[in-house]
Every structure is written in C-alpha cells, then in structure tokens.
Design a protein around this motif. Structure first.
Motif, PDB file in Angstrom:
ATOM      1  N   VAL A   1       0.865  -1.168   0.000  1.00 33.26           N
ATOM      2  CA  VAL A   1       0.000   0.000   0.000  1.00 33.26           C
ATOM      3  C   VAL A   1       0.907   1.225   0.000  1.00 33.26           C
ATOM      4  N   ASN A   2       0.745   2.066  -1.003  1.00 40.14           N
ATOM      5  CA  ASN A   2       1.604   3.236  -1.123  1.00 40.14           C
ATOM      6  C   ASN A   2       1.157   4.305  -0.120  1.00 40.14           C
ATOM      7  N   GLN A   3       1.556   4.100   1.109  1.00 40.43           N
ATOM      8  CA  GLN A   3       1.150   4.988   2.193  1.00 40.43           C
ATOM      9  C   GLN A   3       1.686   6.406   2.015  1.00 40.43           C
ATOM     10  N   GLU A   4       2.852   6.522   1.422  1.00 46.63           N
ATOM     11  CA  GLU A   4       3.426   7.851   1.197  1.00 46.63           C
ATOM     12  C   GLU A   4       2.532   8.682   0.278  1.00 46.63           C
ATOM     13  N   GLN A   5       2.082   8.091  -0.820  1.00 43.52           N
ATOM     14  CA  GLN A   5       1.228   8.822  -1.752  1.00 43.52           C
ATOM     15  C   GLN A   5      -0.160   9.086  -1.156  1.00 43.52           C
ATOM     16  N   ILE A   6      -0.671   8.143  -0.406  1.00 43.18           N
ATOM     17  CA  ILE A   6      -1.954   8.366   0.265  1.00 43.18           C
ATOM     18  C   ILE A   6      -1.824   9.538   1.227  1.00 43.18           C
ATOM     19  N   GLU A   7      -0.774   9.539   2.022  1.00 42.87           N
ATOM     20  CA  GLU A   7      -0.570  10.598   3.009  1.00 42.87           C
ATOM     21  C   GLU A   7      -0.362  11.956   2.337  1.00 42.87           C
ATOM     22  N   ARG A   8       0.355  11.995   1.233  1.00 42.50           N
ATOM     23  CA  ARG A   8       0.541  13.265   0.507  1.00 42.50           C
ATOM     24  C   ARG A   8      -0.808  13.845   0.109  1.00 42.50           C
ATOM     25  N   ARG A   9      -1.694  13.003  -0.338  1.00 36.63           N
ATOM     26  CA  ARG A   9      -3.019  13.468  -0.759  1.00 36.63           C
ATOM     27  C   ARG A   9      -3.881  13.868   0.447  1.00 36.63           C
ATOM     28  N   LEU A  10      -3.836  13.061   1.492  1.00 39.81           N
ATOM     29  CA  LEU A  10      -4.599  13.408   2.698  1.00 39.81           C
ATOM     30  C   LEU A  10      -4.103  14.722   3.304  1.00 39.81           C
ATOM     31  N   ASN A  11      -2.817  14.987   3.172  1.00 33.11           N
ATOM     32  CA  ASN A  11      -2.251  16.229   3.703  1.00 33.11           C
ATOM     33  C   ASN A  11      -2.727  17.467   2.947  1.00 33.11           C
ATOM     34  N   ALA A  12      -3.323  17.288   1.780  1.00 30.93           N
ATOM     35  CA  ALA A  12      -3.887  18.416   1.027  1.00 30.93           C
ATOM     36  C   ALA A  12      -5.269  18.811   1.558  1.00 30.93           C
ATOM     37  N   ILE A  13      -5.896  17.929   2.308  1.00 35.87           N
ATOM     38  CA  ILE A  13      -7.264  18.174   2.762  1.00 35.87           C
ATOM     39  C   ILE A  13      -7.402  19.436   3.625  1.00 35.87           C
ATOM     40  N   PRO A  14      -6.506  19.723   4.557  1.00 35.15           N
ATOM     41  CA  PRO A  14      -6.683  20.962   5.330  1.00 35.15           C
ATOM     42  C   PRO A  14      -6.738  22.218   4.456  1.00 35.15           C
ATOM     43  N   ASP A  15      -5.924  22.279   3.407  1.00 33.94           N
ATOM     44  CA  ASP A  15      -5.960  23.439   2.513  1.00 33.94           C
ATOM     45  C   ASP A  15      -7.256  23.484   1.704  1.00 33.94           C
ATOM     46  N   ILE A  16      -7.717  22.332   1.262  1.00 33.22           N
ATOM     47  CA  ILE A  16      -8.975  22.273   0.513  1.00 33.22           C
ATOM     48  C   ILE A  16     -10.122  22.710   1.423  1.00 33.22           C
ATOM     49  N   ALA A  17     -10.147  22.194   2.642  1.00 28.50           N
ATOM     50  CA  ALA A  17     -11.190  22.565   3.599  1.00 28.50           C
ATOM     51  C   ALA A  17     -11.131  24.065   3.896  1.00 28.50           C
ATOM     52  N   ALA A  18      -9.936  24.611   4.031  1.00 25.48           N
ATOM     53  CA  ALA A  18      -9.791  26.049   4.282  1.00 25.48           C
ATOM     54  C   ALA A  18     -10.315  26.852   3.093  1.00 25.48           C
ATOM     55  N   GLY A  19     -10.036  26.397   1.881  1.00 22.12           N
ATOM     56  CA  GLY A  19     -10.551  27.078   0.698  1.00 22.12           C
ATOM     57  C   GLY A  19     -12.067  27.072   0.645  1.00 22.12           C
ATOM     58  N   LEU A  20     -12.653  25.933   0.974  1.00 20.44           N
ATOM     59  CA  LEU A  20     -14.117  25.845   1.006  1.00 20.44           C
ATOM     60  C   LEU A  20     -14.703  26.750   2.084  1.00 20.44           C
ATOM     61  N   ARG A  21     -14.084  26.751   3.248  1.00 18.57           N
ATOM     62  CA  ARG A  21     -14.567  27.612   4.338  1.00 18.57           C
ATOM     63  C   ARG A  21     -14.426  29.095   3.965  1.00 18.57           C
ATOM     64  N   HIS A  22     -13.322  29.416   3.309  1.00 21.06           N
ATOM     65  CA  HIS A  22     -13.113  30.804   2.860  1.00 21.06           C
ATOM     66  C   HIS A  22     -14.178  31.196   1.838  1.00 21.06           C
ATOM     67  N   ALA A  23     -14.447  30.320   0.898  1.00 13.15           N
ATOM     68  CA  ALA A  23     -15.467  30.607  -0.121  1.00 13.15           C
ATOM     69  C   ALA A  23     -16.820  30.849   0.543  1.00 13.15           C
ATOM     70  N   GLU A  24     -17.155  30.011   1.507  1.00  9.41           N
ATOM     71  CA  GLU A  24     -18.439  30.177   2.191  1.00  9.41           C
ATOM     72  C   GLU A  24     -18.486  31.496   2.978  1.00  9.41           C
ATOM     73  N   ALA A  25     -17.444  31.750   3.751  1.00  9.27           N
ATOM     74  CA  ALA A  25     -17.432  32.927   4.628  1.00  9.27           C
ATOM     75  C   ALA A  25     -17.421  34.240   3.863  1.00  9.27           C
ATOM     76  N   SER A  26     -16.791  34.246   2.709  1.00  9.22           N
ATOM     77  CA  SER A  26     -16.663  35.498   1.959  1.00  9.22           C
ATOM     78  C   SER A  26     -17.561  35.532   0.729  1.00  9.22           C
ATOM     79  N   TRP A  27     -18.530  34.627   0.674  1.00 10.73           N
ATOM     80  CA  TRP A  27     -19.359  34.495  -0.529  1.00 10.73           C
ATOM     81  C   TRP A  27     -20.057  35.809  -0.866  1.00 10.73           C
ATOM     82  N   ASP A  28     -19.831  36.262  -2.084  1.00 11.64           N
ATOM     83  CA  ASP A  28     -20.482  37.479  -2.558  1.00 11.64           C
ATOM     84  C   ASP A  28     -21.108  37.273  -3.941  1.00 11.64           C
ATOM     85  N   GLY A  29     -21.060  36.043  -4.436  1.00 15.13           N
ATOM     86  CA  GLY A  29     -21.625  35.745  -5.753  1.00 15.13           C
ATOM     87  C   GLY A  29     -20.731  36.145  -6.898  1.00 15.13           C
ATOM     88  N   GLY A  30     -19.576  36.697  -6.571  1.00 13.14           N
ATOM     89  CA  GLY A  30     -18.640  37.120  -7.608  1.00 13.14           C
ATOM     90  C   GLY A  30     -17.842  35.958  -8.166  1.00 13.14           C
TER      91      GLY A  30
END
Length: 139
Positions: A4-33
């Motif tokens: 099981v390529n745990q290194e590659q799985i972990e690299r991808r899982l480590n991207a989740i905090p940034d993705i979640a932050a982007g989604l939260r930012h989009a929601e919090a600052s939503w202006d329809g623009g």
C-alpha cells in the motif's frame, strides 16, 4: 502481504486541510462574484481528486475489486469499511460533480454557493481520519 503506497496516500490526505480552508473561505466570503466562484470550483475539484486518488491507492494496495467509475471507487472503499455510510453519501454526491466541473465547466453555476461547499470541509477531514484509521487497522 499488501503493498500500500502509504506515502502517496498521506501526501493526498495532507492536502485536505488546505482544501477545507478554501471551502470555508469561499463560504465565509461568498459574494456571488467570480472570484469566490472560482475558489469554490477549484476546491470542490481538488476534493474530488483527493478522494478518488486515495480510494484508487487503497483499491490497488489492498487488491480490492476493480472500480468501473469514480462513484464505484467510493462504493468499493465503503464496502471495505474504510468510511462511514454518511461520508459515503456525501462523497458520492461530490464525485458526481466531476463531469460538470471538468468537462462542462462552461455551464457551471459560479454565482451560487454550492451546498457541498458548506458540508464538505468536515466530511473531508473525517474521511482523512477514517483512511488513517483503516490503514492502522489493516496494516
């Protein structure tokens, strides 16, 4: 013994905090623009890629049955008890957005906050924890 390529799985899982932050930012600052629309669109797309990439690595590494589609990747790892039924349902809705986001992007509604933008940060974070727990349990 599984490889099981745990290194590659972990690299991808480590991207989740940034993705979640982007989604939260989009929601919090939503202006329809268009700026918020593109942030939302890219974060949703990256969420799809992370989930399907991790699923594919798990399927290959644990020699699970072959997937026939993006949705099937999620079905397989759900059947193998990698994630909860609730996360499976939300992430299946997410991967159904791949075609509209990637192939039909010219029709994507950028002026509206997509419901998954609000729901997805916690689901992705939970998915990462579930995958890590599954790896500990199975390896």
């Amino acid at each position: 013994m599984y490889y099981v390529n745990q290194e590659q799985i972990e690299r991808r899982l480590n991207a989740i905090p940034d993705i979640a932050a982007g989604l939260r930012h989009a929601e919090a600052s939503w202006d329809g623009g268009v700026g918020c629309g593109f942030i939302q669109e890219r974060a949703l797309h990256l969420g799809i890629e992370v989930v399907t990439d991790v699923g594919s690595y798990l399927i290959d590494g644990f020699i699970m049955r072959d997937a026939s589609s993006y949705e099937d990747i999620l079905d397989i790892i759900h059947e193998e008890k990698v994630m909860s039924a609730a996360n499976h349902e939300v992430l299946t809705r997410l991967v159904r957005l791949r075609k509209p986001l990637v192939q039909e992007y010219f029709d994507w509604e950028r002026q509206s906050l997509h419901p998954l933008t609000v729901e997805l940060p916690v689901v992705l974070e939970t998915f990462a924890a579930e995958v890590r727990d599954y790896l500990k349990r199975e390896l």
